[in-house]
Write a protein that holds these residues in place. Sequence first.
Motif, mmCIF file in Angstrom:
data_model
loop_
_atom_site.group_PDB
_atom_site.id
_atom_site.type_symbol
_atom_site.label_atom_id
_atom_site.label_comp_id
_atom_site.label_asym_id
_atom_site.label_seq_id
_atom_site.Cartn_x
_atom_site.Cartn_y
_atom_site.Cartn_z
ATOM 1 N N LEU A 28 -59.085 -115.273 -116.215
ATOM 2 C CA LEU A 28 -59.052 -114.450 -115.010
ATOM 3 C C LEU A 28 -57.707 -113.737 -114.888
ATOM 4 N N ALA A 29 -56.626 -114.498 -115.047
ATOM 5 C CA ALA A 29 -55.297 -113.910 -114.895
ATOM 6 C C ALA A 29 -55.037 -112.829 -115.933
ATOM 7 N N ARG A 30 -55.561 -113.012 -117.116
ATOM 8 C CA ARG A 30 -55.353 -112.036 -118.190
ATOM 9 C C ARG A 30 -56.153 -110.760 -117.966
ATOM 10 N N ASP A 31 -57.374 -110.909 -117.423
ATOM 11 C CA ASP A 31 -58.309 -109.786 -117.389
ATOM 12 C C ASP A 31 -58.484 -109.143 -116.017
ATOM 13 N N ALA A 32 -57.815 -109.644 -114.990
ATOM 14 C CA ALA A 32 -58.031 -109.123 -113.632
ATOM 15 C C ALA A 32 -57.535 -107.684 -113.527
ATOM 16 N N ALA A 33 -58.440 -106.741 -113.619
ATOM 17 C CA ALA A 33 -58.066 -105.324 -113.586
ATOM 18 C C ALA A 33 -57.543 -104.939 -112.204
ATOM 19 N N GLY A 34 -56.500 -104.116 -112.204
ATOM 20 C CA GLY A 34 -55.948 -103.618 -110.955
ATOM 21 C C GLY A 34 -55.072 -104.591 -110.198
ATOM 22 N N HIS A 35 -54.781 -105.736 -110.786
ATOM 23 C CA HIS A 35 -53.944 -106.726 -110.130
ATOM 24 C C HIS A 35 -52.596 -106.825 -110.836
ATOM 25 N N GLU A 36 -51.538 -106.707 -110.058
ATOM 26 C CA GLU A 36 -50.198 -106.830 -110.613
ATOM 27 C C GLU A 36 -49.734 -108.287 -110.672
ATOM 28 N N ARG A 37 -50.328 -109.129 -109.821
ATOM 29 C CA ARG A 37 -49.844 -110.503 -109.729
ATOM 30 C C ARG A 37 -51.014 -111.440 -109.422
ATOM 31 N N ILE A 38 -51.109 -112.500 -110.209
ATOM 32 C CA ILE A 38 -52.039 -113.589 -109.951
ATOM 33 C C ILE A 38 -51.174 -114.839 -109.765
#
Length: 296
Positions: A254-264
């Motif tokens: 999820l953290a690797r592929d979360a499009a449009g997210h700068e921070r997880i």
Amino acid sequence: MAARDTGCDRLPPVQHLRPGDHAFVSYGDDEVRWEVVTAFVRLGPARGEKALVLPSPGVPEDEVLARIDFPSRSTVRARERGQLVVSSMREVIAPDREFTAARQMSRLRAQTDRATAEGHTGLRAFIDMGRVRALGADVAVMAARETGAQALFSGRPYTEICAYDRRGFDRTMLAAMQRAHPCTLLERLGGLWSTRGPDGALCLIGEADAAHRTAVGRALELAPAQTAAAGRLTVDPTRLHFLSVGCAISLLILARDAAGHERIEVHCDRGQRWLLRRLGAGTVSRLVLTEVVRAW
């Protein structure tokens, strides 16, 4: 490292309950109802606490003990030492016959003091609330007891689970009793619950084992769509009693592929942080692991 509240503090696993906790659980099945009480009672003596069980009316003591002991007979020594007691609400309030909230709380407070005087670290009580209703307490009395019981818990070595049979209480009553408790437990051990905190954090509660990898993956897949506008997502697995390698890998994906997210940001306990780092968390640039220290 500090405790962080993501809005899911009301939903701990039963294994995380500690002195001062007052929890609600409901059940609707005669087999399922034994799961929470068994885990709760077995953990008490292991932590040096005395355990008091007030089961549903009509359930004999022998059945209670057999259910709690199966299959390992792990509570035999605790019973022999007086560290596990099966009783009834009528015995707790004796010699009085009429149930009142004040009377019950006074007796439980005395039971807690007795437990510590006997050398135990505290008292944990499991109360099936059918016991209270069998004594003639009405809805108002029960609600007053649950909302006004803080003196039993604040700064004292006392833990309590109040169990409600959904077949014996209407939905309005159950909802009111749930709101009256600081925390709510999952009905079954090994279950998984995902929910969103007020700040949008995705909270995972219960057991994220191999059997739940699909459910965990689905919850993680949906989460970024709900936080795309902010570009930040917080995941809180600290209320998991178990996090499998497979589910931890799903979190890293999820953290690797979360499009449009700068921070997880993942709020994790020490063991979860160690596991995620061993699985490669350090290679995911947008991933931030924040170690959380909680009371349990």
